[in-house]
Design an enzyme around this catalytic site. Structure first.
Site, PDB file in Angstrom:
ATOM      1  N   HIS A   1      -2.499   1.391   6.979  1.00  0.00           N
ATOM      2  CA  HIS A   1      -3.035   1.162   5.389  1.00  0.00           C
ATOM      3  C   HIS A   1      -3.059   2.590   4.895  1.00  0.00           C
ATOM      4  O   HIS A   1      -3.501   3.503   5.717  1.00  0.00           O
ATOM      5  CB  HIS A   1      -4.192   0.396   5.317  1.00  0.00           C
ATOM      6  CG  HIS A   1      -4.616   0.395   3.754  1.00  0.00           C
ATOM      7  ND1 HIS A   1      -3.948  -0.772   3.198  1.00  0.00           N
ATOM      8  CD2 HIS A   1      -5.296   0.683   3.034  1.00  0.00           C
ATOM      9  CE1 HIS A   1      -4.423  -0.647   1.923  1.00  0.00           C
ATOM     10  NE2 HIS A   1      -5.270   0.162   2.072  1.00  0.00           N
TER      11      HIS A   1
ATOM     12  N   CYS B   1       0.766  -1.289   0.055  1.00  0.00           N
ATOM     13  CA  CYS B   1      -0.097   0.105   0.010  1.00  0.00           C
ATOM     14  C   CYS B   1       0.750   1.310   0.145  1.00  0.00           C
ATOM     15  O   CYS B   1       0.637   2.207  -0.771  1.00  0.00           O
ATOM     16  CB  CYS B   1      -1.066  -0.077   1.015  1.00  0.00           C
ATOM     17  SG  CYS B   1      -0.080   0.155   2.820  1.00  0.00           S
TER      18      CYS B   1
ATOM     19  N   HIS C   1      -6.026   1.912  -4.164  1.00  0.00           N
ATOM     20  CA  HIS C   1      -4.918   1.472  -3.197  1.00  0.00           C
ATOM     21  C   HIS C   1      -4.317   0.040  -3.669  1.00  0.00           C
ATOM     22  O   HIS C   1      -5.559  -0.754  -4.261  1.00  0.00           O
ATOM     23  CB  HIS C   1      -5.649   1.655  -1.935  1.00  0.00           C
ATOM     24  CG  HIS C   1      -6.726   0.785  -1.721  1.00  0.00           C
ATOM     25  ND1 HIS C   1      -6.931   0.038  -0.265  1.00  0.00           N
ATOM     26  CD2 HIS C   1      -7.880   0.489  -2.490  1.00  0.00           C
ATOM     27  CE1 HIS C   1      -8.197  -0.567  -0.587  1.00  0.00           C
ATOM     28  NE2 HIS C   1      -8.572  -0.486  -1.791  1.00  0.00           N
TER      29      HIS C   1
END
Length: 349
Positions: A312, A264, A324
């Protein structure tokens, strides 16, 4: 002991053994039934997703140590360079001491008169003789200079040793987190292993179809598809959004930052790097880069962080959506920003 008493004792013992065996057997059957139950397909998906998320959390925590490791390695390199430089200076002084020692030895056994008679330049010798007393003082000064230089070498070596120990400790911590991430992925594979071949094939096809759908959402070469974004993306933010969108369908791989696989924070680093903005490879560290923006002020290109502590990150593309790299086992995709617990957002650059 009588035969009857012996038989009664044997009977009691046998009853105890039999009772224990029955209880153990019941426990074994019960534990065997409970230890490894086959989950339904939906249960397996939820368990796998949870384990993959735990793996990502550990992976991002490991990523967060990258900055510490890089800084420590740079400091260690600088200290080693300083040690070498200081040692070279100490060696120069050491050679001066050797030269002074030889000169002192060569003249120590001769009288001043004899040295004058043997000198090829009496005037120069007399000038030197006038400072003969200073010679011993010069030796002492050089010795003190050498001791000081060696002391500095020792101090730098001690600092380098301490820095190396700290570096190794952080690297060990990172390796532990990487092992934890792998352990969670292995556990996810064990869950999948409980499913039938048909069920595993179904999950594989679903992931493959999701990746293909994401790839089909990539901007066209002339960028026409970018015009479909709910909010126009311009300037450096536009470059970053297009770079991230061009990776749709690429697989999540921990520690990767492109060009064909990402985690990520690696995707954010890659995309904003295309726009000339440098970011660290860590969602937690990225959360401290750029200007803070509220959820109501989000613009395309802004980085959105999730969970507490942050583990994240995604890039806002407008209309309440983001691009993402979700987690291990998945591919870069677009999704709602409300699919995970919102933490904060920043505007890079």
């Amino acid at each position: 002991m009588s035969t009857g008493r012996i038989n009664r004792t044997k009977g009691i013992a046998l009853a105890a053994i039999t009772s224990t065996a029955v209880v153990a057997g019941v426990l074994f059957i019960q534990s065997g039934a409970d230890a490894d139950p086959k989950p339904t397909l939906d249960e397996a998906k939820k368990q796998v997703a949870a384990l993959q998320h735990k793996s990502e959390e550990a992976g991002e925590a490991a990523n967060d140590l990258r900055g510490q490791i890089s800084s420590s390695q740079a400091r260690l390199k600088a200290l080693q360079t300083a040690v070498n430089k200081q040692q070279a200076q100490a060696d120069v002084v050491k050679r001066q001491i050797g030269s002074l020692a030889v000169a002192g030895y060569q003249t120590s056994g001769m009288s001043t008169t004899a040295q004058l008679l043997l000198s090829s330049n009496p005037d120069q010798f007399l000038s030197q003789a006038s400072t003969a007393q200073a010679f011993a003082g010069q030796q002492n000064a050089v010795l003190r200079k050498f001791q000081d230089a060696q002391g500095k070498v020792a101090d730098l070596q001690a600092s380098a040793k301490s820095e190396l120990a700290q570096l190794q400790a952080v690297q060990a911590q990172q390796n532990k987190l990487i092992a934890e991430a792998k352990s969670n992925l292995d556990a996810a594979e064990k869950v999948l292993g409980k499913l039938s071949d048909a069920e595993r094939e179904r999950i594989r096809k679903e992931n493959e179809e999701a990746a293909e759908k994401a790839r089909n959402e990539r901007p066209s070469r002339d960028g026409d598809r970018m015009d479909d974004l709910p909010i126009p993306a311009n300037g450096r933010a536009g470059v970053a959004v297009k770079a991230a969108m061009n990776q749709l369908g690429d697989p999540y791989v921990w520690g990767e930052e492109g060009p064909s696989s990402f985690d990520c924070s690696g995707l954010m680093l890659y995309a904003w790097g295309k726009a000339g903005v440098s970011l660290p490879h860590s969602s937690k560290a990225q959360a401290n880069e750029g200007r803070r923006v509220s959820k109501s002020q989000l613009m395309p290109g802004d980085l959105i962080f999730f969970y507490s502590p942050v583990s994240h990150v995604g890039m806002y593309i407008g209309g309440g959506r983001m691009v993402h790299a979700p987690r291990p086992g998945k591919s870069v995709e677009t999704s709602s920003i409300n699919t995970m617990p919102y933490n904060s957002a920043i505007r890079p650059g």
